[in-house]
Design a protein around this motif. Structure first.
Motif, PDB file in Angstrom:
ATOM      1  N   UNK A  89       0.813  -1.219   0.000  1.00  0.00           N
ATOM      2  CA  UNK A  89       0.000   0.000   0.000  1.00  0.00           C
ATOM      3  C   UNK A  89       0.846   1.269   0.000  1.00  0.00           C
ATOM      4  N   UNK A  90       2.086   1.170   0.487  1.00  0.00           N
ATOM      5  CA  UNK A  90       2.968   2.340   0.526  1.00  0.00           C
ATOM      6  C   UNK A  90       4.345   1.939   0.005  1.00  0.00           C
ATOM      7  N   UNK A  91       4.611   2.112  -1.288  1.00  0.00           N
ATOM      8  CA  UNK A  91       5.966   1.862  -1.788  1.00  0.00           C
ATOM      9  C   UNK A  91       6.869   3.046  -1.460  1.00  0.00           C
ATOM     10  N   UNK A  92       8.069   2.766  -0.988  1.00  0.00           N
ATOM     11  CA  UNK A  92       9.042   3.815  -0.702  1.00  0.00           C
ATOM     12  C   UNK A  92      10.327   3.484  -1.453  1.00  0.00           C
ATOM     13  N   UNK A  93      10.495   4.087  -2.609  1.00  0.00           N
ATOM     14  CA  UNK A  93      11.666   3.794  -3.429  1.00  0.00           C
ATOM     15  C   UNK A  93      12.947   4.327  -2.785  1.00  0.00           C
ATOM     16  N   UNK A  94      13.972   3.498  -2.778  1.00  0.00           N
ATOM     17  CA  UNK A  94      15.313   3.935  -2.413  1.00  0.00           C
ATOM     18  C   UNK A  94      16.096   4.039  -3.712  1.00  0.00           C
ATOM     19  N   UNK A  95      16.294   5.252  -4.181  1.00  0.00           N
ATOM     20  CA  UNK A  95      16.852   5.489  -5.508  1.00  0.00           C
ATOM     21  C   UNK A  95      18.376   5.529  -5.430  1.00  0.00           C
ATOM     22  N   UNK A  96      19.013   4.720  -6.269  1.00  0.00           N
ATOM     23  CA  UNK A  96      20.474   4.711  -6.387  1.00  0.00           C
ATOM     24  C   UNK A  96      20.806   5.202  -7.792  1.00  0.00           C
ATOM     25  N   UNK A  97      21.047   6.500  -7.969  1.00  0.00           N
ATOM     26  CA  UNK A  97      21.293   7.010  -9.317  1.00  0.00           C
ATOM     27  C   UNK A  97      22.677   6.624  -9.800  1.00  0.00           C
ATOM     28  N   UNK A  98      22.749   6.067 -10.981  1.00  0.00           N
ATOM     29  CA  UNK A  98      24.041   5.702 -11.573  1.00  0.00           C
ATOM     30  C   UNK A  98      23.978   6.064 -13.048  1.00  0.00           C
ATOM     31  N   UNK A  99      24.844   7.009 -13.448  1.00  0.00           N
ATOM     32  CA  UNK A  99      24.797   7.489 -14.823  1.00  0.00           C
ATOM     33  C   UNK A  99      23.694   8.486 -15.066  1.00  0.00           C
ATOM     34  N   UNK A 100      23.041   8.947 -14.003  1.00  0.00           N
ATOM     35  CA  UNK A 100      21.985   9.941 -14.101  1.00  0.00           C
ATOM     36  C   UNK A 100      22.035  10.784 -12.835  1.00  0.00           C
ATOM     37  N   UNK A 101      21.731  12.063 -12.959  1.00  0.00           N
ATOM     38  CA  UNK A 101      21.705  12.943 -11.796  1.00  0.00           C
ATOM     39  C   UNK A 101      20.552  12.548 -10.879  1.00  0.00           C
ATOM     40  N   UNK A 102      20.771  12.697  -9.583  1.00  0.00           N
ATOM     41  CA  UNK A 102      19.741  12.329  -8.611  1.00  0.00           C
ATOM     42  C   UNK A 102      18.430  13.054  -8.878  1.00  0.00           C
ATOM     43  N   UNK A 103      18.494  14.357  -9.134  1.00  0.00           N
ATOM     44  CA  UNK A 103      17.258  15.116  -9.353  1.00  0.00           C
ATOM     45  C   UNK A 103      16.539  14.620 -10.603  1.00  0.00           C
ATOM     46  N   UNK A 104      17.291  14.285 -11.644  1.00  0.00           N
ATOM     47  CA  UNK A 104      16.665  13.768 -12.856  1.00  0.00           C
ATOM     48  C   UNK A 104      16.008  12.415 -12.596  1.00  0.00           C
ATOM     49  N   UNK A 105      16.650  11.586 -11.770  1.00  0.00           N
ATOM     50  CA  UNK A 105      16.064  10.294 -11.426  1.00  0.00           C
ATOM     51  C   UNK A 105      14.775  10.463 -10.643  1.00  0.00           C
ATOM     52  N   UNK A 106      14.769  11.373  -9.703  1.00  0.00           N
ATOM     53  CA  UNK A 106      13.560  11.620  -8.914  1.00  0.00           C
ATOM     54  C   UNK A 106      12.424  12.123  -9.800  1.00  0.00           C
ATOM     55  N   UNK A 107      12.759  12.991 -10.719  1.00  0.00           N
ATOM     56  CA  UNK A 107      11.736  13.498 -11.648  1.00  0.00           C
ATOM     57  C   UNK A 107      11.257  12.405 -12.585  1.00  0.00           C
ATOM     58  N   UNK A 108      12.182  11.587 -13.061  1.00  0.00           N
ATOM     59  CA  UNK A 108      11.809  10.543 -14.005  1.00  0.00           C
ATOM     60  C   UNK A 108      10.968   9.438 -13.401  1.00  0.00           C
ATOM     61  N   UNK A 109      11.144   9.204 -12.093  1.00  0.00           N
ATOM     62  CA  UNK A 109      10.419   8.143 -11.394  1.00  0.00           C
ATOM     63  C   UNK A 109       9.128   8.634 -10.744  1.00  0.00           C
ATOM     64  N   UNK A 110       8.869   9.913 -10.829  1.00  0.00           N
ATOM     65  CA  UNK A 110       7.685  10.483 -10.189  1.00  0.00           C
ATOM     66  C   UNK A 110       6.413   9.950 -10.840  1.00  0.00           C
ATOM     67  N   UNK A 111       5.333   9.855 -10.075  1.00  0.00           N
ATOM     68  CA  UNK A 111       4.074   9.363 -10.655  1.00  0.00           C
ATOM     69  C   UNK A 111       3.549  10.250 -11.758  1.00  0.00           C
ATOM     70  N   UNK A 112       3.783  11.561 -11.646  1.00  0.00           N
ATOM     71  CA  UNK A 112       3.302  12.479 -12.672  1.00  0.00           C
ATOM     72  C   UNK A 112       4.021  12.307 -13.994  1.00  0.00           C
ATOM     73  N   UNK A 113       5.199  11.651 -13.982  1.00  0.00           N
ATOM     74  CA  UNK A 113       5.955  11.476 -15.207  1.00  0.00           C
ATOM     75  C   UNK A 113       5.243  10.538 -16.179  1.00  0.00           C
TER      76      UNK A 113
END
Length: 297
Positions: free
Chosen positions: A273-297
């Protein structure tokens, strides 16, 4: 998309003082939850206290706080303070943690972890009433404690659990369970043990890259080795060599942003019911990864 879409904080390489703008952007992007941890980085409460003050749109959770490393009364006070700071928006995760965290790093004997977690949960329930509590258990005793600032709205309490006994305890006495280190295919088994109508939060590790070899290497080094060390006694080098690809792929999601979101959704379809992603950015900027993985994307 599921109703809840969370992410793990604090972000590596970003100071706590710099998180204010990140919290605001998370809410703007459609993230509903931020979940901290308490292992060897920041403590579990400080990043959430900042989020409570800076971004009222976010739900807050900690996964998990060890039942051993704070005294029962102090733990009750910390949880109540967070509940007061974010009324109706804070979920407390309680867990047994592990021998390395509790005994090796904090010098506290790691004995009877199931009982310690159960007894701490029961004590917190009593303490939050504001009544005077004298509590005797197999794990600890408390005499004459009364909380001066009990929470007006008691927070949800979830138990960190994977084994059947703790999962059943989470269903019988807590508000649900927090799952970790499991594949989406394993969620239904855990959900059955917990029972219906309960929250199931899960920290899900995500390496957003389509380079499978790189994702597997990062996953083994950054995520699976500490897990293996906690379970098997510390031979991290040996652990890296024996973790098969299919285990890495099941426990550390990778692929394009769209593919990673679809894999997280698979957990939700299985019962999380509550997924909490732990993002490990590799080859991509952290902010870009957060934006790319967002539900609105």
């Amino acid at each position: 998309m599921p109703a809840r879409w969370g992410i793990t904080i604090p972000f590596d390489g970003v100071t706590l003082a710099e998180h204010r703008e990140w919290y605001r952007e998370l809410a703007d992007l459609g993230y509903t939850d931020v979940w901290s941890a308490e292992v060897d980085g920041a403590d579990g409460f400080t990043p959430l206290a900042l989020a409570a003050a800076w971004e009222p749109r976010l739900h807050l959770g900690v996964a998990v706080t060890p039942a051993f490393t704070r005294g029962p009364a102090l733990l009750a006070q910390s949880v109540a303070a967070m509940a007061e700071a974010a009324p109706g928006r804070f979920t407390f995760g309680l867990g047994a943690s592990s021998s390395p965290v509790v005994q090796r790093w904090n010098g506290i004997p790691y004995v009877r972890p199931y009982e310690r977690t159960r007894d701490t949960l029961r004590f917190l329930r009593q303490a939050f009433t504001g009544e005077k509590v004298s509590f005797e258990s197999q794990s600890f005793s408390v005499t004459g404690y009364r909380m001066a600032r009990p929470p007006t709205e008691a927070p949800e309490i979830l138990l960190g659990a994977l084994r059947p006994g703790m999962l059943r305890l989470a269903g019988e006495e807590a508000d649900g369970a927090i799952l970790n280190w499991l594949a989406a295919d394993d969620v239904a088994t855990c959900a059955k043990e917990v029972g219906p109508g309960k929250q199931l939060a899960a920290r899900i590790f995500v390496v957003p890259t389509e380079d499978e070899a790189t994702a597997r290497a990062v996953g083994r080094r950054e995520e699976l080795a500490p897990m293996w060390a906690a379970w098997a006694g510390g031979d991290r080098k040996g652990a890296l060599q024996v973790i098969p690809d299919e285990v890495t792929d099941a426990l550390v999601l990778h692929g394009s942003f769209d593919a990673c979101r679809e894999q997280v959704q698979a957990y939700c379809e299985a019962g999380v019911t509550v997924p909490a992603m732990a993002v490990v950015p590799f080859g991509v900027e952290l902010r870009d990864a957060i934006r790319g993985l967002a539900p609105a994307a």
